[in-house]
Scaffold this motif. Sequence first.
Motif, PDB file in Angstrom:
ATOM      1  N   ASN A 174      11.350  22.966   3.255  1.00 28.52           N
ATOM      2  CA  ASN A 174      11.895  23.116   2.614  1.00 28.52           C
ATOM      3  C   ASN A 174      11.670  22.438   1.222  1.00 28.52           C
ATOM      4  OD1 ASN A 174      12.210  26.894   1.964  1.00 28.52           O
ATOM      5  ND2 ASN A 174      13.495  26.124   3.691  1.00 28.52           N
ATOM      6  N   ASN A 176      11.615  19.216  -0.629  1.00 23.80           N
ATOM      7  CA  ASN A 176      12.213  18.673  -2.049  1.00 23.80           C
ATOM      8  C   ASN A 176      13.012  19.770  -2.932  1.00 23.80           C
ATOM      9  OD1 ASN A 176      10.046  16.529  -1.890  1.00 23.80           O
ATOM     10  ND2 ASN A 176       8.210  17.110  -2.128  1.00 23.80           N
ATOM     11  N   LYS A 177      12.752  21.063  -2.012  1.00 25.84           N
ATOM     12  CA  LYS A 177      14.338  21.717  -2.980  1.00 25.84           C
ATOM     13  C   LYS A 177      15.893  21.748  -2.587  1.00 25.84           C
ATOM     14  CE  LYS A 177      14.900  26.607  -2.513  1.00 25.84           C
ATOM     15  NZ  LYS A 177      15.094  28.296  -2.222  1.00 25.84           N
ATOM     16  N   PHE A 179      19.254  22.157  -2.133  1.00 25.58           N
ATOM     17  CA  PHE A 179      20.058  22.776  -1.554  1.00 25.58           C
ATOM     18  C   PHE A 179      21.682  22.290  -1.810  1.00 25.58           C
ATOM     19  CE2 PHE A 179      16.674  24.063   0.730  1.00 25.58           C
ATOM     20  CZ  PHE A 179      16.785  25.143   0.614  1.00 25.58           C
ATOM     21  N   LYS A 225      18.205  16.783  -0.149  1.00 25.60           N
ATOM     22  CA  LYS A 225      17.284  17.831   0.002  1.00 25.60           C
ATOM     23  C   LYS A 225      15.986  17.266   1.207  1.00 25.60           C
ATOM     24  CE  LYS A 225      15.074  14.615  -3.791  1.00 25.60           C
ATOM     25  NZ  LYS A 225      13.932  15.455  -4.770  1.00 25.60           N
TER      26      LYS A 225
END
Length: 228
Positions: A174, A176-177, A179, A225
């Motif tokens: 995932n 560049n997302k 968390f 990220k």
Amino acid sequence: MGNKPMHKVLVVDDEEPILELLKYNLEKNGYEVKTALDGAKAVDIAKRFIPDLVLLDIMMPKMDGVETCRQLRDLPELQKMFVVFLTARSEEYSEVAAFDIGADDYITKPIKPRALMSRISALFRRDSKKTSPSNIITIGDLTIDRTSYTISVKGKEINLPKKEFELLYFLAQNPNKVFSREDLLQNIWGTDVYVLARTVDVHIRKVREKIGEDYITTVKGVGYKFTQ
């Protein structure tokens, strides 16, 4: 009858009655079981048995459970193995030490066999659900191979403990997302296990030490990220 055991389990405890109790209940539930009375013997057996899961007492003579876990996690052939600590100690620092060294769960004694079997089943069930369109992720000089649970940086192969690997793999899936710690706890450790939030920070730090600082970015006040 006649079915092959579902998974192989190594039980390590310095009390023979506990070994017998756990061996009986595990075999009754279809597991193939080996036992060891101390950590040194456990490491020796694990090299030949290649267990899918180790139930590991913390307080043992000769070599305690934390050091035993460390030595087991250093073996490349055991990178996919689960480790569940069994202990009479319930202090927070013992729990933190267990998860920091790579435990997947932490259960305090006295052991309730039915509850333990349920926790073990949950670990294997959650692991079987982890699927991905691709088992290999390559980003820059970093390659992550979930089939072999190995990574390489600039062509150099590096072995990560199971939870460190899964944390890196999840973030890399995932890119560049962002968390939060709670997101990562839920996705990596699951909802069946209570883990302190600082465990995420410790695992992130260890991953960075091995692959470099460029890949995982801290987003202050939010979480982490993977930077592509």
